[in-house]
Design an enzyme around this catalytic site. Structure first.
Site, PDB file in Angstrom:
ATOM      1  N   TRP A   1       0.534  -0.861  -0.245  1.00  0.00           N
ATOM      2  CA  TRP A   1       0.362  -0.182   0.358  1.00  0.00           C
ATOM      3  C   TRP A   1       0.728   1.308   0.062  1.00  0.00           C
ATOM      4  O   TRP A   1       1.822   1.667   0.979  1.00  0.00           O
ATOM      5  CB  TRP A   1      -1.119  -0.425   1.263  1.00  0.00           C
ATOM      6  CG  TRP A   1      -1.536   0.955   1.173  1.00  0.00           C
ATOM      7  CD1 TRP A   1      -2.768   1.161   0.884  1.00  0.00           C
ATOM      8  CD2 TRP A   1      -2.234   1.882   2.801  1.00  0.00           C
ATOM      9  NE1 TRP A   1      -3.672   2.033   1.056  1.00  0.00           N
ATOM     10  CE2 TRP A   1      -2.898   2.327   2.238  1.00  0.00           C
ATOM     11  CE3 TRP A   1      -1.935   1.595   3.801  1.00  0.00           C
ATOM     12  CZ2 TRP A   1      -3.701   3.744   3.052  1.00  0.00           C
ATOM     13  CZ3 TRP A   1      -2.277   3.038   4.735  1.00  0.00           C
ATOM     14  CH2 TRP A   1      -3.009   3.675   4.489  1.00  0.00           C
TER      15      TRP A   1
ATOM     16  N   LYS B   1     -13.357  -0.901   5.914  1.00  0.00           N
ATOM     17  CA  LYS B   1     -13.409  -1.197   5.411  1.00  0.00           C
ATOM     18  C   LYS B   1     -15.224  -2.487   5.906  1.00  0.00           C
ATOM     19  O   LYS B   1     -16.071  -2.975   5.844  1.00  0.00           O
ATOM     20  CB  LYS B   1     -12.741  -2.609   5.297  1.00  0.00           C
ATOM     21  CG  LYS B   1     -11.544  -1.441   3.993  1.00  0.00           C
ATOM     22  CD  LYS B   1     -10.920  -0.717   4.390  1.00  0.00           C
ATOM     23  CE  LYS B   1     -10.742  -0.219   3.127  1.00  0.00           C
ATOM     24  NZ  LYS B   1      -9.035   0.868   3.683  1.00  0.00           N
TER      25      LYS B   1
ATOM     26  N   ALA C   1      -6.010  -4.795   7.784  1.00  0.00           N
ATOM     27  CA  ALA C   1      -7.143  -4.026   7.147  1.00  0.00           C
ATOM     28  C   ALA C   1      -8.850  -4.193   6.615  1.00  0.00           C
ATOM     29  O   ALA C   1     -10.045  -3.611   6.386  1.00  0.00           O
ATOM     30  CB  ALA C   1      -7.015  -3.286   6.253  1.00  0.00           C
TER      31      ALA C   1
ATOM     32  N   ASP D   1      -0.311  -5.152   8.982  1.00  0.00           N
ATOM     33  CA  ASP D   1      -1.840  -4.224   9.148  1.00  0.00           C
ATOM     34  C   ASP D   1      -2.830  -5.099   8.816  1.00  0.00           C
ATOM     35  O   ASP D   1      -2.785  -5.511   7.606  1.00  0.00           O
ATOM     36  CB  ASP D   1      -0.854  -3.705   8.022  1.00  0.00           C
ATOM     37  CG  ASP D   1      -2.122  -2.249   7.316  1.00  0.00           C
ATOM     38  OD1 ASP D   1      -3.122  -2.686   7.362  1.00  0.00           O
ATOM     39  OD2 ASP D   1      -1.633  -1.376   6.592  1.00  0.00           O
TER      40      ASP D   1
HETATM   41  C1  LMR Z   1      -7.009   1.820  -0.616  1.00  0.00           C
HETATM   42  O1  LMR Z   1      -6.054   1.318  -0.326  1.00  0.00           O
HETATM   43  O2  LMR Z   1      -7.372   2.505  -1.320  1.00  0.00           O
HETATM   44  C2  LMR Z   1      -7.658   2.097   0.547  1.00  0.00           C
HETATM   45  O3  LMR Z   1      -6.617   1.767   1.880  1.00  0.00           O
HETATM   46  C3  LMR Z   1      -7.943   3.945   1.312  1.00  0.00           C
HETATM   47  C4  LMR Z   1      -6.384   4.406   1.244  1.00  0.00           C
HETATM   48  O4  LMR Z   1      -6.682   5.318   1.751  1.00  0.00           O
HETATM   49  O5  LMR Z   1      -5.689   4.681   0.655  1.00  0.00           O
END
Ligand code: LMR
Length: 394
Positions: free
Chosen positions: A127, A243, A210, A208
């Site tokens: 991410w 989420k 999420a 992590d």
């Molecule tokens: C994403 O990866 O799209 C989500 O986790 C939202 C974000 O804050 O980037």
């Protein structure tokens, strides 16, 4: 002073959100930011959340401060959902955080306090905000291989080879389930190997988490985290409720530290509260309170679990449908991985030019690395996407 500031790079995911909003086409499809949408394109407030909010409105008598680490009942309820009683309670330190991002940030702040020279290992890819926060905090960092571009599965040999270079005290950031952005995840047996390797190297892990409940179910999605918590002497977990409770804007998250013993737990707990005080004092409470009410009330909990399960199964059906439409559109099985991936995302392997072409010609918005949000699709848009992917020559 303000004139000294330098422009900051735009966040690619949030930039895409804005571009989509500005696109006047009525048949545009948003597969960008990781927000769940139902078949009508709505991100609903979950039934149990609505019911808890009503009850809270009727019964809440004060908005005075909670504790610095938030209401302990929230930490207890959420850590139980995550760890399922696999770790003794006197080893758990926790503090509520403003969302999963807040929990990741606070976890890395804790790493910086406890082990400033530790290298933070990030999956390649990960991410983008992971890279960005680590860089912002000035922590040493390295990548480990993760994704096999050919199979679109986990490059497990590459991952293990790279993690073989982790030094004692380093911190390895792992996605507990539903890897973002790829959708590819190690099997439970492989998680066991990862845990053994980290123990052998004397390394720490930050999980992590999420998307618990978005992959194979609430328990199955927590299994890798539970396994790590049982085998490693210490573990950090950054959990998000955005989420699985659909409360994105309430900013509800938890930083959980599994300490090696009860004495270290006390030290960790005091440091978590200290960090909250330095950064924002008291964490937001509304979302955390709703989550606590839902998890501790059997009827609300059953309804929440049922709706979450409908959501998860809906995404799995979309995955099956997309894999089958891609089979038809391309006359090949090369997109079979879409059905095997889990969570909201799949990285489909389009080049940046192909991603751009799909946006320009079809109004289909996905992240430049070809991560698409499965939950942005519905039964009607899946065939449109499959045709666009085939036409772009992916
Ligand atoms: C994403 O990866 O799209 C989500 O986790 C939202 C974000 O804050 O980037």
């Amino acid at each position: 002073m303000l004139t000294n500031l330098k422009p900051q790079p735009a966040d690619k995911i949030l930039m895409l959100m804005q571009m989509f909003r500005d696109d006047p086409r009525s048949d545009k499809i948003d597969l960008g930011v990781g927000v769940y949408k139902n078949a009508e394109g709505v991100t609903p407030v979950m039934r149990a959340v609505k019911a808890a909010e009503k009850k809270l409105w009727e019964t809440e008598t004060t908005k005075s401060y909670t504790g610095l680490a938030g209401d302990p009942a929230f930490g207890e309820a959420l850590s139980d959902l995550i760890l399922g009683g696999t770790v003794a309670k006197d080893r758990l330190a926790f503090a509520a955080q403003p969302g999963g991002t807040g929990a990741v940030r606070q976890a890395l702040e804790l790493v910086r306090m406890a082990a400033p020279s530790a290298t933070v290992w990030l999956s390649n890819p990960t991410w983008p905000n992971h890279n960005s926060i680590v860089k912002y905090l000035g922590l040493p960092t390295r990548d480990y291989r993760y994704f096999d571009e050919a199979t679109r599965g986990v490059d497990f040999d590459g991952m293990m080879a790279d993690l073989g270079e982790v030094r004692a005290g380093d911190v390895v950031l792992l996605h507990g389930c539903c890897h973002n952005p790829t959708g590819a995840n190690p099997g439970l047996g492989q998680w066991g190997d990862i845990a053994d390797l980290l123990v052998a190297r004397g390394a720490n892990a930050l999980v992590d988490l999420a998307y618990q409940g978005f992959g194979d179910g609430l328990g199955a999605d927590a299994a890798p985290t539970r396994l790590l918590a049982q085998r490693l002497p210490e573990l950090l977990i950054a959990a998000s409720c955005s989420k699985n409770f659909g409360i994105y804007r309430e900013r509800t998250g938890l930083l959980l530290a599994v300490a090696p013993d009860a004495a270290t737990q006390k030290l960790a707990q005091a440091n978590l509260a200290f960090l909250n005080r330095q950064n924002f004092s008291f964490p937001p409470d509304h979302g955390a309170r709703l989550v606590t009410m839902i998890l501790t009330d059997p009827a609300l909990r059953a309804d929440w679990e049922a709706e979450l399960e409908e959501t998860r199964l809906g995404m799995l059906r979309l995955r099956e449908q997309l894999a089958s439409e891609l089979r038809k559109a391309t006359g090949s099985d090369r997109f079979g991985f879409v059905a095997a991936h889990r969570g909201m995302f799949s990285r489909i392997g389009a080049s940046p030019d192909q991603v751009e072409r799909m946006r320009a010609e079809h109004g289909i918005y996905m992240v430049g690395d070809s991560r698409l949000n499965i939950a942005g699709l519905n039964a009607t848009t899946v065939p449109m996407l499959a045709r666009a992917i085939a036409e772009a020559g992916v």
